[in-house]
Design a protein around this motif. Sequence first.
Motif, PDB file in Angstrom:
ATOM      1  N   ASP A 117      -0.075  -4.561 -15.569  1.00  0.00           N
ATOM      2  CA  ASP A 117       1.183  -3.818 -15.646  1.00  0.00           C
ATOM      3  C   ASP A 117       2.293  -4.770 -16.085  1.00  0.00           C
ATOM      4  O   ASP A 117       2.528  -5.796 -15.447  1.00  0.00           O
TER       5      ASP A 117
ATOM      6  N   LYS B 130       3.098   1.322 -13.450  1.00  0.00           N
ATOM      7  CA  LYS B 130       1.925   2.151 -13.174  1.00  0.00           C
ATOM      8  C   LYS B 130       1.012   1.598 -12.080  1.00  0.00           C
ATOM      9  O   LYS B 130       0.056   2.266 -11.676  1.00  0.00           O
TER      10      LYS B 130
ATOM     11  N   ASN C 238       0.809  -1.219   0.000  1.00  0.00           N
ATOM     12  CA  ASN C 238       0.000   0.000   0.000  1.00  0.00           C
ATOM     13  C   ASN C 238       0.843   1.271   0.000  1.00  0.00           C
ATOM     14  O   ASN C 238       0.305   2.369   0.161  1.00  0.00           O
TER      15      ASN C 238
ATOM     16  N   GLU D 256      -0.752   0.611  -8.629  1.00  0.00           N
ATOM     17  CA  GLU D 256      -0.878   1.182  -7.294  1.00  0.00           C
ATOM     18  C   GLU D 256      -1.564   0.169  -6.381  1.00  0.00           C
ATOM     19  O   GLU D 256      -2.659  -0.286  -6.682  1.00  0.00           O
TER      20      GLU D 256
ATOM     21  N   PRO E  65       3.621   3.842  -2.122  1.00  0.00           N
ATOM     22  CA  PRO E  65       3.812   4.192  -3.538  1.00  0.00           C
ATOM     23  C   PRO E  65       4.816   3.261  -4.210  1.00  0.00           C
ATOM     24  O   PRO E  65       5.830   2.888  -3.618  1.00  0.00           O
ATOM     25  N   GLY E  66       4.541   2.891  -5.483  1.00  0.00           N
ATOM     26  CA  GLY E  66       5.439   2.029  -6.235  1.00  0.00           C
ATOM     27  C   GLY E  66       6.655   2.786  -6.728  1.00  0.00           C
ATOM     28  O   GLY E  66       6.879   3.929  -6.326  1.00  0.00           O
TER      29      GLY E  66
ATOM     30  N   TYR F  43       6.865  -1.432  -7.629  1.00  0.00           N
ATOM     31  CA  TYR F  43       7.021  -2.662  -6.870  1.00  0.00           C
ATOM     32  C   TYR F  43       7.952  -3.601  -7.645  1.00  0.00           C
ATOM     33  O   TYR F  43       8.104  -3.470  -8.853  1.00  0.00           O
TER      34      TYR F  43
ATOM     35  N   LYS G 132      -3.663  -1.334  -3.362  1.00  0.00           N
ATOM     36  CA  LYS G 132      -4.796  -0.890  -2.551  1.00  0.00           C
ATOM     37  C   LYS G 132      -5.281  -2.047  -1.675  1.00  0.00           C
ATOM     38  O   LYS G 132      -5.456  -3.164  -2.163  1.00  0.00           O
TER      39      LYS G 132
ATOM     40  N   ASN H 155      -6.516  -3.938  -9.748  1.00  0.00           N
ATOM     41  CA  ASN H 155      -7.174  -2.632  -9.893  1.00  0.00           C
ATOM     42  C   ASN H 155      -7.669  -2.399 -11.321  1.00  0.00           C
ATOM     43  O   ASN H 155      -7.742  -1.255 -11.790  1.00  0.00           O
TER      44      ASN H 155
END
Length: 264
Positions: free
Chosen positions: A81, A95, A43, A97, A45-46, A48, A99, A77
Motif C-alpha cells: 500500500d 487499502k 486490527n 487491512e 478498520p483503517g 492507518y 490482521k 497481507n
Amino acid sequence: MRINIKYPAIFFISIFLIACKKVIDVKLKNADVQTVITGEVNNMPGPYKVTISKSATFTADNNFPPVSGAKVTITGNGITDTLIEKEAGSYFTQKLEGKPGETYTLKVSIDGKTYTSQSTMPKPVRLDSLSFLLGNRNNIYPVANFKDPPGIHNYYQFTEFVNGKRFGNGRGVTLFDDRLSDGRYISRTLYDDSSDIKTGVVLKVEMKCIDEHVFNYLNELLQISGYGGGFSSPAPDNPESNISGGILGYFTANTVSSKTVEIE
C-alpha cells in the motif's frame, strides 16, 4: 456503562505487578536533530497513519517540523500500500487491512535515504472491564481487568482518554509485560499522577498488544521524559528504534481493545 465511586477501594496491587517492568538505564543528553518516524497498523478498520517530522534538542522549544514529500509504503497481507500525504508530514494508507499474526513492513524514502521496519501483529487480548482505585487525596485510578493468555510473552500499552481527549504529553500512558504473571487474570492499576479523572467525566482506556521492540522503545521514552511523556514529542536522546538507519521513532503492528465508562 456507568461507574459509581462511593467508597475507597482496597489497594490490591501486589508486589509482582510492581516488579513487572524492566528498568533500562538511559543517559539524558542533547541529541542531534534527526528524522522521526512513527507509524501504526492495528486490527481496527483503517486508514492507518505514518507521521514523519524532525526532532529537536532537549534544550530547544517543542517545535517539531513535519517532513513532506516522502515516499511511504506498508507491505502486508500480500499487498503493498502506497500511503498518501493528506497533510504535511502525515501519510495515510489506502487499502491495507490489519490482521493479527501478520507481519508488516514499513519502507520510507526521504532525500535519497531509505528506512525500513518490520512488526508482527500479536494475537488480540480482550480488555474485560474497568474498575477503580481511590488513592491519596481522593485521586481516582482506573484498573484494567483482563485475562493474559498462557504460554505467550505479551507486552501491553495502556492509553487513557478523558472526555474524548488523550492525556497530553504522554500522561495516562502505562506499559506492562506479563513475564511475572503469564496466564493469570490481571487487574492492572494505571497510575498517572493526574487529577483529570474525576466524577462527571467520561473515561476511555485503550489496551494495545504490542511487540517487544516497540515495548522497549516506549519504555526508554517514558524514562527519558521523566513521567510518561514523549508520545507526542520526539525523545531528546536516542532510544533503540525498530526502524533501520539510526533514526528516532518506531513502527508498530498491534491489536486494540478498549472500554469506556462514565464516572458518577
